[in-house]
Design an enzyme around this catalytic site. Sequence first.
Site, mmCIF file in Angstrom:
data_model
loop_
_atom_site.group_PDB
_atom_site.id
_atom_site.type_symbol
_atom_site.label_atom_id
_atom_site.label_comp_id
_atom_site.label_asym_id
_atom_site.label_seq_id
_atom_site.Cartn_x
_atom_site.Cartn_y
_atom_site.Cartn_z
ATOM 1 N N ASP A 78 -13.132 -1.113 -10.824
ATOM 2 C CA ASP A 78 -12.132 -0.118 -10.225
ATOM 3 C C ASP A 78 -12.590 0.483 -8.754
ATOM 4 O O ASP A 78 -13.929 0.995 -8.971
ATOM 5 C CB ASP A 78 -12.157 0.952 -11.402
ATOM 6 C CG ASP A 78 -11.239 2.008 -11.052
ATOM 7 O OD1 ASP A 78 -10.774 2.159 -9.718
ATOM 8 O OD2 ASP A 78 -10.989 3.141 -11.854
ATOM 9 N N GLY B 289 -8.240 -5.292 -4.686
ATOM 10 C CA GLY B 289 -7.085 -5.297 -4.778
ATOM 11 C C GLY B 289 -6.347 -6.899 -4.561
ATOM 12 O O GLY B 289 -5.204 -6.643 -4.163
ATOM 13 N N ARG C 232 -2.991 -9.978 -6.206
ATOM 14 C CA ARG C 232 -1.467 -10.308 -6.092
ATOM 15 C C ARG C 232 -1.341 -9.389 -4.494
ATOM 16 O O ARG C 232 -1.910 -8.785 -3.966
ATOM 17 C CB ARG C 232 -0.414 -9.715 -7.273
ATOM 18 C CG ARG C 232 -0.737 -8.165 -7.310
ATOM 19 C CD ARG C 232 -0.150 -7.764 -8.576
ATOM 20 N NE ARG C 232 -0.478 -6.382 -9.171
ATOM 21 C CZ ARG C 232 0.229 -5.253 -8.908
ATOM 22 N NH1 ARG C 232 1.477 -5.537 -8.504
ATOM 23 N NH2 ARG C 232 -0.171 -4.193 -9.597
ATOM 24 N N ALA D 2 -3.837 10.232 2.063
ATOM 25 C CA ALA D 2 -4.700 9.038 1.842
ATOM 26 C C ALA D 2 -4.692 7.984 2.870
ATOM 27 O O ALA D 2 -5.821 7.861 3.557
ATOM 28 C CB ALA D 2 -4.515 8.290 0.640
ATOM 29 N N LYS D 3 -3.837 7.598 3.377
ATOM 30 C CA LYS D 3 -3.769 6.686 4.494
ATOM 31 C C LYS D 3 -4.134 6.947 5.710
ATOM 32 O O LYS D 3 -4.715 6.407 6.309
ATOM 33 C CB LYS D 3 -2.283 5.809 4.552
ATOM 34 C CG LYS D 3 -1.822 5.088 3.179
ATOM 35 C CD LYS D 3 -2.820 4.123 2.757
ATOM 36 C CE LYS D 3 -2.346 2.961 1.724
ATOM 37 N NZ LYS D 3 -3.465 2.124 1.521
ATOM 38 N N TYR E 93 0.287 9.771 -0.753
ATOM 39 C CA TYR E 93 -0.274 8.582 -0.118
ATOM 40 C C TYR E 93 -0.462 8.583 1.361
ATOM 41 O O TYR E 93 -1.196 7.998 1.763
ATOM 42 C CB TYR E 93 1.246 7.628 -0.460
ATOM 43 C CG TYR E 93 1.012 6.206 -0.108
ATOM 44 C CD1 TYR E 93 0.262 5.199 -0.858
ATOM 45 C CD2 TYR E 93 1.645 5.870 1.116
ATOM 46 C CE1 TYR E 93 0.166 3.876 -0.330
ATOM 47 C CE2 TYR E 93 1.605 4.457 1.475
ATOM 48 C CZ TYR E 93 0.835 3.438 0.661
ATOM 49 O OH TYR E 93 1.072 2.123 0.952
HETATM 50 P P1 NAP Z 1 0.417 -4.276 -4.903
HETATM 51 O O1 NAP Z 1 1.346 -5.589 -4.947
HETATM 52 O O2 NAP Z 1 0.933 -2.937 -5.742
HETATM 53 O O3 NAP Z 1 -1.001 -4.690 -5.073
HETATM 54 C C1 NAP Z 1 -2.157 -3.904 -5.272
HETATM 55 C C2 NAP Z 1 -3.312 -4.595 -5.793
HETATM 56 O O4 NAP Z 1 -4.461 -3.286 -5.672
HETATM 57 C C3 NAP Z 1 -3.279 -5.002 -7.071
HETATM 58 O O5 NAP Z 1 -3.838 -6.435 -7.208
HETATM 59 C C4 NAP Z 1 -3.790 -4.011 -7.995
HETATM 60 O O6 NAP Z 1 -4.511 -4.509 -9.418
HETATM 61 C C5 NAP Z 1 -5.121 -3.539 -6.981
HETATM 62 N N1 NAP Z 1 -5.591 -2.355 -7.394
HETATM 63 C C6 NAP Z 1 -4.777 -1.064 -7.744
HETATM 64 N N2 NAP Z 1 -5.684 -0.013 -8.017
HETATM 65 C C7 NAP Z 1 -6.988 -0.682 -7.891
HETATM 66 C C8 NAP Z 1 -8.399 -0.373 -8.169
HETATM 67 N N3 NAP Z 1 -8.549 1.099 -8.487
HETATM 68 N N4 NAP Z 1 -9.207 -1.065 -7.901
HETATM 69 C C9 NAP Z 1 -9.197 -2.370 -7.816
HETATM 70 N N5 NAP Z 1 -7.932 -2.887 -7.269
HETATM 71 C C10 NAP Z 1 -6.882 -2.146 -7.759
HETATM 72 O O7 NAP Z 1 0.296 -3.761 -3.418
HETATM 73 P P2 NAP Z 1 0.544 -4.070 -2.000
HETATM 74 O O8 NAP Z 1 1.787 -3.953 -1.437
HETATM 75 O O9 NAP Z 1 0.167 -5.601 -1.842
HETATM 76 O O10 NAP Z 1 -0.186 -3.198 -1.191
HETATM 77 C C11 NAP Z 1 -1.587 -3.503 -0.767
HETATM 78 C C12 NAP Z 1 -2.110 -2.555 0.096
HETATM 79 O O11 NAP Z 1 -1.083 -2.400 1.441
HETATM 80 C C13 NAP Z 1 -2.180 -1.287 -0.350
HETATM 81 O O12 NAP Z 1 -3.365 -0.404 -0.059
HETATM 82 C C14 NAP Z 1 -0.860 -0.655 -0.032
HETATM 83 O O13 NAP Z 1 -1.104 0.815 0.014
HETATM 84 C C15 NAP Z 1 -0.866 -1.206 1.387
HETATM 85 N N6 NAP Z 1 0.435 -1.150 1.937
HETATM 86 C C16 NAP Z 1 1.600 -1.901 1.360
HETATM 87 C C17 NAP Z 1 2.891 -1.636 1.926
HETATM 88 C C18 NAP Z 1 3.885 -2.435 1.413
HETATM 89 O O14 NAP Z 1 5.080 -2.470 2.022
HETATM 90 N N7 NAP Z 1 3.749 -3.320 0.491
HETATM 91 C C19 NAP Z 1 3.042 -1.142 3.324
HETATM 92 C C20 NAP Z 1 1.841 -0.320 3.708
HETATM 93 C C21 NAP Z 1 0.739 -0.519 3.156
HETATM 94 P P3 NAP Z 1 -3.497 -4.681 -10.609
HETATM 95 O O15 NAP Z 1 -2.663 -5.916 -10.477
HETATM 96 O O16 NAP Z 1 -4.709 -4.778 -11.758
HETATM 97 O O17 NAP Z 1 -2.712 -3.357 -10.721
#
Ligand code: NAP
Length: 247
Positions: free
Chosen positions: A62, A12, A15, A157-158, A154
């Site tokens: 995926d 992932g 971005r 899972a986490k 969520y």
């Molecule tokens: P994001 O901006 O939504 O980016 C998620 C990325 O994962 C995207 O590039 C997406 O691809 C990719 N993805 C989704 N489903 C996938 C799959 N089945 N196989 C491969 N790639 C996949 O999220 P983020 O905020 O950067 O979050 C990254 C991680 O940090 C996640 O695990 C999230 O739960 C965790 N997290 C985030 C926060 C926060 O505040 N942002 C806080 C705690 C934890 P597409 O572009 O193709 O959709």
Amino acid sequence: MFLEEKTAIVTGASRGIGKAIAVALAREGATVVINDLSQEAAEAAAAEIRANNGRAIAMAADVADSAQVETMVTRVMEECGRIDILVNNAGITRDTLLLRMKEEDWDAVLNVNLKGVFNCTKAVSRFMIKQRSGVIVNIASVVAVMGNIGQANYAAAKAGILGFTKAVARELASRGIRVNAVAPGYIQTDMTEKIPEEIKAKLIESIPLGFIGQPEDVAEAVLFLVSPAARYITGQTLHVNGGMVMV
Ligand code: NAP
């Protein structure tokens, strides 16, 4: 440049937090495999890293699909010859209150956020065991320890990731492989962009440091965990949340 000659897979990574992690690993000399659902998006992030003199390869898969993950990992071995680092970052949300949560909302989040971690960890650990070295970092969330309204899927899972991290850390320690988790708090990405303004303001009030984290804050924590400085750390969760939760 402590990651020269190393190969890292970041899931992932086109971005948000995943991209920041990929950029940080590339800055330290690693060849980074940018995984994402979309080959085009992964290619764009990889091109950006290469434009800054880093090494990056785009590979769509995926993470919820074990066959696609196996194909990706086999290709990485063919092209790079080794896998030193795996960062399980790919994640999605399907937020809604429990009584409104559809089975498909539950399944989608568990399949990507937890089964995806299992699929990727299992696929790379085979090669890491042969190498007798490797580092795995799983991106969890503050929600794993505090829960959150509208995020039963969520949070489950986490929290599952934290248990998985400890079990696998114990299994793989004798093979020279370390497995840790990073639990981000509120980080500014597309994922948190959807949160309504008034809830964002309340969230910031609950953060002792008083500001929203950036993807780079999480990337720095990952960089530490994959570095030789963390050689005695395994099975742990590093919280990166501005003090929002103290465990
Ligand atoms: P994001 O901006 O939504 O980016 C998620 C990325 O994962 C995207 O590039 C997406 O691809 C990719 N993805 C989704 N489903 C996938 C799959 N089945 N196989 C491969 N790639 C996949 O999220 P983020 O905020 O950067 O979050 C990254 C991680 O940090 C996640 O695990 C999230 O739960 C965790 N997290 C985030 C926060 C926060 O505040 N942002 C806080 C705690 C934890 P597409 O572009 O193709 O959709």
